[in-house]
Scaffold this active site. Structure first.
Site, PDB file in Angstrom:
ATOM      1  N   ASN A 283      64.109  66.398  32.947  1.00  0.00           N
ATOM      2  CA  ASN A 283      63.572  67.512  32.151  1.00  0.00           C
ATOM      3  C   ASN A 283      62.835  67.005  30.918  1.00  0.00           C
ATOM      4  O   ASN A 283      62.441  67.799  30.066  1.00  0.00           O
ATOM      5  CB  ASN A 283      64.685  68.504  31.762  1.00  0.00           C
ATOM      6  CG  ASN A 283      65.728  67.863  30.860  1.00  0.00           C
ATOM      7  OD1 ASN A 283      65.628  66.684  30.498  1.00  0.00           O
ATOM      8  ND2 ASN A 283      66.745  68.635  30.489  1.00  0.00           N
TER       9      ASN A 283
ATOM     10  N   SER B  71      80.819  54.740  31.749  1.00  0.00           N
ATOM     11  CA  SER B  71      80.676  53.908  30.550  1.00  0.00           C
ATOM     12  C   SER B  71      81.981  53.213  30.218  1.00  0.00           C
ATOM     13  O   SER B  71      83.073  53.737  30.503  1.00  0.00           O
ATOM     14  CB  SER B  71      80.280  54.841  29.401  1.00  0.00           C
ATOM     15  OG  SER B  71      80.407  54.219  28.164  1.00  0.00           O
TER      16      SER B  71
ATOM     17  N   TYR C 251      81.113  63.347  24.106  1.00  0.00           N
ATOM     18  CA  TYR C 251      80.320  62.552  25.053  1.00  0.00           C
ATOM     19  C   TYR C 251      81.234  61.710  25.937  1.00  0.00           C
ATOM     20  O   TYR C 251      81.147  61.746  27.174  1.00  0.00           O
ATOM     21  CB  TYR C 251      79.314  61.641  24.313  1.00  0.00           C
ATOM     22  CG  TYR C 251      78.741  60.593  25.242  1.00  0.00           C
ATOM     23  CD1 TYR C 251      77.791  60.936  26.197  1.00  0.00           C
ATOM     24  CD2 TYR C 251      79.192  59.264  25.202  1.00  0.00           C
ATOM     25  CE1 TYR C 251      77.298  59.988  27.088  1.00  0.00           C
ATOM     26  CE2 TYR C 251      78.705  58.314  26.080  1.00  0.00           C
ATOM     27  CZ  TYR C 251      77.755  58.685  27.030  1.00  0.00           C
ATOM     28  OH  TYR C 251      77.284  57.737  27.911  1.00  0.00           O
TER      29      TYR C 251
ATOM     30  N   LYS D  30      82.295  61.746  30.281  1.00  0.00           N
ATOM     31  CA  LYS D  30      82.333  60.657  31.277  1.00  0.00           C
ATOM     32  C   LYS D  30      83.695  60.645  31.983  1.00  0.00           C
ATOM     33  O   LYS D  30      83.784  60.478  33.202  1.00  0.00           O
ATOM     34  CB  LYS D  30      82.039  59.309  30.616  1.00  0.00           C
ATOM     35  CG  LYS D  30      80.618  59.177  30.090  1.00  0.00           C
ATOM     36  CD  LYS D  30      79.576  59.290  31.206  1.00  0.00           C
ATOM     37  CE  LYS D  30      78.157  59.353  30.690  1.00  0.00           C
ATOM     38  NZ  LYS D  30      77.163  59.701  31.699  1.00  0.00           N
TER      39      LYS D  30
HETATM   40  P1  NAD Z   1      68.335  58.250  28.495  1.00  0.00           P
HETATM   41  O1  NAD Z   1      68.521  59.375  27.545  1.00  0.00           O
HETATM   42  O2  NAD Z   1      67.250  57.272  28.211  1.00  0.00           O
HETATM   43  O3  NAD Z   1      68.102  58.815  29.973  1.00  0.00           O
HETATM   44  C1  NAD Z   1      68.655  60.023  30.419  1.00  0.00           C
HETATM   45  C2  NAD Z   1      67.532  60.840  31.026  1.00  0.00           C
HETATM   46  O4  NAD Z   1      68.078  62.060  31.535  1.00  0.00           O
HETATM   47  C3  NAD Z   1      66.447  61.219  30.031  1.00  0.00           C
HETATM   48  O5  NAD Z   1      65.186  60.913  30.575  1.00  0.00           O
HETATM   49  C4  NAD Z   1      66.612  62.740  29.856  1.00  0.00           C
HETATM   50  O6  NAD Z   1      65.373  63.374  29.605  1.00  0.00           O
HETATM   51  C5  NAD Z   1      67.221  63.123  31.191  1.00  0.00           C
HETATM   52  N1  NAD Z   1      68.051  64.337  31.187  1.00  0.00           N
HETATM   53  C6  NAD Z   1      69.084  64.644  30.361  1.00  0.00           C
HETATM   54  N2  NAD Z   1      69.623  65.827  30.716  1.00  0.00           N
HETATM   55  C7  NAD Z   1      68.922  66.270  31.797  1.00  0.00           C
HETATM   56  C8  NAD Z   1      68.996  67.425  32.613  1.00  0.00           C
HETATM   57  N3  NAD Z   1      69.899  68.392  32.403  1.00  0.00           N
HETATM   58  N4  NAD Z   1      68.119  67.554  33.642  1.00  0.00           N
HETATM   59  C9  NAD Z   1      67.175  66.597  33.875  1.00  0.00           C
HETATM   60  N5  NAD Z   1      67.063  65.495  33.131  1.00  0.00           N
HETATM   61  C10 NAD Z   1      67.929  65.319  32.098  1.00  0.00           C
HETATM   62  O7  NAD Z   1      69.747  57.512  28.642  1.00  0.00           O
HETATM   63  P2  NAD Z   1      70.104  56.128  29.322  1.00  0.00           P
HETATM   64  O8  NAD Z   1      70.492  55.175  28.243  1.00  0.00           O
HETATM   65  O9  NAD Z   1      69.085  55.741  30.290  1.00  0.00           O
HETATM   66  O10 NAD Z   1      71.446  56.532  30.046  1.00  0.00           O
HETATM   67  C11 NAD Z   1      71.481  56.902  31.415  1.00  0.00           C
HETATM   68  C12 NAD Z   1      72.892  57.255  31.800  1.00  0.00           C
HETATM   69  O11 NAD Z   1      73.732  56.129  31.561  1.00  0.00           O
HETATM   70  C13 NAD Z   1      73.503  58.403  31.027  1.00  0.00           C
HETATM   71  O12 NAD Z   1      74.325  59.145  31.903  1.00  0.00           O
HETATM   72  C14 NAD Z   1      74.337  57.721  29.974  1.00  0.00           C
HETATM   73  O13 NAD Z   1      75.409  58.518  29.548  1.00  0.00           O
HETATM   74  C15 NAD Z   1      74.834  56.510  30.754  1.00  0.00           C
HETATM   75  N6  NAD Z   1      75.219  55.378  29.907  1.00  0.00           N
HETATM   76  C16 NAD Z   1      74.329  54.898  28.984  1.00  0.00           C
HETATM   77  C17 NAD Z   1      74.712  53.824  28.182  1.00  0.00           C
HETATM   78  C18 NAD Z   1      73.782  53.310  27.122  1.00  0.00           C
HETATM   79  O14 NAD Z   1      74.254  52.650  26.189  1.00  0.00           O
HETATM   80  N7  NAD Z   1      72.490  53.518  27.199  1.00  0.00           N
HETATM   81  C19 NAD Z   1      75.977  53.257  28.334  1.00  0.00           C
HETATM   82  C20 NAD Z   1      76.838  53.760  29.299  1.00  0.00           C
HETATM   83  C21 NAD Z   1      76.455  54.838  30.086  1.00  0.00           C
HETATM   84  C1  WQD Z   2      77.217  48.153  18.931  1.00  0.00           C
HETATM   85  C2  WQD Z   2      77.810  47.399  17.754  1.00  0.00           C
HETATM   86  C3  WQD Z   2      78.317  48.758  15.850  1.00  0.00           C
HETATM   87  C4  WQD Z   2      74.259  49.874  14.848  1.00  0.00           C
HETATM   88  C5  WQD Z   2      77.744  53.145  22.162  1.00  0.00           C
HETATM   89  C6  WQD Z   2      78.518  54.342  22.680  1.00  0.00           C
HETATM   90  C7  WQD Z   2      79.132  54.026  24.003  1.00  0.00           C
HETATM   91  C8  WQD Z   2      78.114  53.479  24.993  1.00  0.00           C
HETATM   92  C9  WQD Z   2      77.297  52.387  24.395  1.00  0.00           C
HETATM   93  C10 WQD Z   2      77.248  55.206  26.390  1.00  0.00           C
HETATM   94  C11 WQD Z   2      78.949  48.150  17.086  1.00  0.00           C
HETATM   95  C12 WQD Z   2      77.240  47.756  15.536  1.00  0.00           C
HETATM   96  C13 WQD Z   2      75.347  49.320  15.458  1.00  0.00           C
HETATM   97  C14 WQD Z   2      73.899  49.426  13.534  1.00  0.00           C
HETATM   98  C15 WQD Z   2      75.733  47.893  13.597  1.00  0.00           C
HETATM   99  N1  WQD Z   2      77.160  54.477  25.370  1.00  0.00           N
HETATM  100  N2  WQD Z   2      76.078  48.342  14.844  1.00  0.00           N
HETATM  101  N3  WQD Z   2      74.649  48.426  12.974  1.00  0.00           N
HETATM  102  O1  WQD Z   2      79.114  51.618  19.621  1.00  0.00           O
HETATM  103  O2  WQD Z   2      79.276  49.809  21.362  1.00  0.00           O
HETATM  104  O3  WQD Z   2      78.622  52.054  22.026  1.00  0.00           O
HETATM  105  O4  WQD Z   2      76.758  52.797  23.129  1.00  0.00           O
HETATM  106  O5  WQD Z   2      78.144  55.379  27.160  1.00  0.00           O
HETATM  107  O6  WQD Z   2      79.718  55.196  24.467  1.00  0.00           O
HETATM  108  O7  WQD Z   2      79.528  54.660  21.740  1.00  0.00           O
HETATM  109  O8  WQD Z   2      77.020  50.666  20.706  1.00  0.00           O
HETATM  110  O9  WQD Z   2      74.841  49.920  19.879  1.00  0.00           O
HETATM  111  O10 WQD Z   2      76.044  51.788  18.670  1.00  0.00           O
HETATM  112  O11 WQD Z   2      76.926  49.478  18.518  1.00  0.00           O
HETATM  113  O12 WQD Z   2      76.376  46.990  13.017  1.00  0.00           O
HETATM  114  O13 WQD Z   2      72.943  49.900  12.918  1.00  0.00           O
HETATM  115  O14 WQD Z   2      76.801  47.267  16.756  1.00  0.00           O
HETATM  116  O15 WQD Z   2      79.210  48.860  14.767  1.00  0.00           O
HETATM  117  O16 WQD Z   2      79.903  47.203  16.683  1.00  0.00           O
HETATM  118  P1  WQD Z   2      78.604  51.025  20.853  1.00  0.00           P
HETATM  119  P2  WQD Z   2      76.130  50.520  19.428  1.00  0.00           P
END
Ligand code: NAD
Ligand code: WQD
Length: 341
Positions: A31, A124, A149, A153
């Site tokens: 979206n 995650s 959030y 998950k």
């Molecule tokens: P992102 O925000 O870059 O990508 C998510 C995409 O989903 C976006 O393009 C957004 O526009 C789309 N989207 C959201 N809600 C929607 C909906 N209802 N319908 C259609 N599209 C929708 O995030 P990402 O970092 O690529 O993460 C992808 C997945 O991985 C997510 O589920 C996130 O929770 C999970 N994840 C991310 C991380 C991280 O640190 N990036 C870590 C662990 C898990």
């Molecule tokens: C990493 C480290 C901060 C920013 C988050 C979500 C988690 C998962 C991954 C989706 C930490 C430190 C950060 C800054 C800093 N996402 N930091 N200065 O916290 O491990 O996890 O993203 O599932 O759910 O909580 O990632 O990149 O925010 O931080 O010192 O400006 O960097 O304290 O130790 P995090 P992060």
């Protein structure tokens, strides 16, 4: 054909590239709430193929049915679509529960009707909270979520498990990502955060290029060798490749199990200070930074035991941290060249 929800997002776009490189046909649904349509051009420039794209909200059942009617060949789904900002989820919990859970439930509802054989779900390491031991295996206890959030998950994993256990006619692979970082080495696609980045690497690269004055290091009084927090930073292209393995495993019925869970990390914990040093070493660019107080809710240390993924999925993280940092920097420089930031 593989349906990639959230496929124009950060991890989704890199995964679409690897799926296409492996010969899969892909349709993306997004979206565009947290991504940009131009990502499709980046994917085309890397792979030579512009994936099919449907702009729709996955919580919209009518739109999702129309999508499956239009693409009757969908055999597998990778569900990336979700809202992912931890802080925002505390302020807008209903938005997070509605978006993340309804997206998943719509897909689970539609899969049997359209003969879809499997779904890969983006989970995650947040489900482990502050782990009792590192590295973390898939058997580590799930800790009470500290944000809506994180809770989405955990609940999503439970929903998938219940649906599979009810005898649903499909399989699922749940992938627990540690900290995805970096960009495609071509710098054609990467992470595009909205507003002020909350995550370390985008804040770091924006500081290095001068958008931010300095990077705050959140705490150096943790019980770690250098006092800063430790994470498992996993290269996003490596992470993307794991999805190709997971899809293949599901669709080719390589496993008896109807549901499988894998940690996706490098197996190496790196501190925030070590990561900054790696960036500076790899790029030759200095990152102004300063130690400030701890960020509330931060985990002290967490890194993966990825052996199960290594042995069973046949996947291993390969990129060096320095290469990953170079890729993150090249992407930031590309955004500047294009006048985006
Ligand atoms: P992102 O925000 O870059 O990508 C998510 C995409 O989903 C976006 O393009 C957004 O526009 C789309 N989207 C959201 N809600 C929607 C909906 N209802 N319908 C259609 N599209 C929708 O995030 P990402 O970092 O690529 O993460 C992808 C997945 O991985 C997510 O589920 C996130 O929770 C999970 N994840 C991310 C991380 C991280 O640190 N990036 C870590 C662990 C898990
Ligand atoms: C990493 C480290 C901060 C920013 C988050 C979500 C988690 C998962 C991954 C989706 C930490 C430190 C950060 C800054 C800093 N996402 N930091 N200065 O916290 O491990 O996890 O993203 O599932 O759910 O909580 O990632 O990149 O925010 O931080 O010192 O400006 O960097 O304290 O130790 P995090 P992060």
């Amino acid at each position: 054909m593989i349906l990639v929800t959230g496929g124009t997002g950060y991890i989704g776009s890199h995964t679409v590239v690897e799926l296409q490189n492996a010969g899969y046909r892909v349709v993306i649904v997004d979206n565009l709430s947290n991504s940009n349509i131009e990502v499709l051009d980046g994917i085309r420039r890397i792979t030579g193929i512009r994936p099919e794209f449907v702009e729709a909200d996955c919580t919209d059942m009518v739109a999702m049915k129309a999508l499956f009617d239009r693409y009757p060949g969908i055999k597998g789904i990778i569900n990336f679509a979700a809202s992912k900002a931890v802080g925002e989820s505390v302020e807008k919990p209903v938005l997070y529960y509605r978006n993340n859970l309804n997206t998943l439930m719509n897909l689970l509802d539609l899969m049997p009707e359209y003969g879809v054989k499997g779904i890969v779900f983006s989970s995650s390491c947040t489900v482990y909270g502050e782990p009792d031991e590192n590295p973390v295996t898939e058997q580590a206890p799930i800790k009470k979520a500290t944000s809506p959030y994180g809770n989405t998950k955990q609940i999503s994993e439970e929903i998938i498990t219940d649906v599979i256990n009810s005898g649903a006619p499909f399989k699922s692979v749940i992938l627990r990502y540690f900290n995805p970082v970096g960009a495609h080495p071509s710098a054609e696609i990467g992470e595009l955060p909205n507003g002020v980045p909350q995550n370390l690497i985008p804040y770091l690269t924006q500081t290095a290029i001068g958008i931010r004055k300095e990077l705050s290091v959140f705490g150096d009084d943790y019980d770690t060798p250098d006092g800063s927090c430790i994470r498992d930073f996993i290269n996003v292209v490596d992470l993307a490749k794991a999805h190709v393995k997971a899809v293949g495993r599901m669709l080719e019925d390589k496993s008896e199990a109807k549901i499988e869970i894998f940690n996706l990390g490098t197996g190496v914990g790196l501190s925030v200070k070590e990561l900054i040093a790696s960036f500076e070493r790899a790029t030759g660019v200095k990152v102004p930074h300063r130690i400030v107080g701890r960020r509330p809710g931060d985990i002290e240390k967490v890194w993966a035991n990825p052996e199960y993924a290594n042995n069973v999925l046949g996947w291993k993280a390969e990129a060096s941290v320095d290469d990953t940092m170079r890729s993150a920097w090249a992407w930031q420089c590309r955004l500047r060249e294009r006048g985006i930031m």
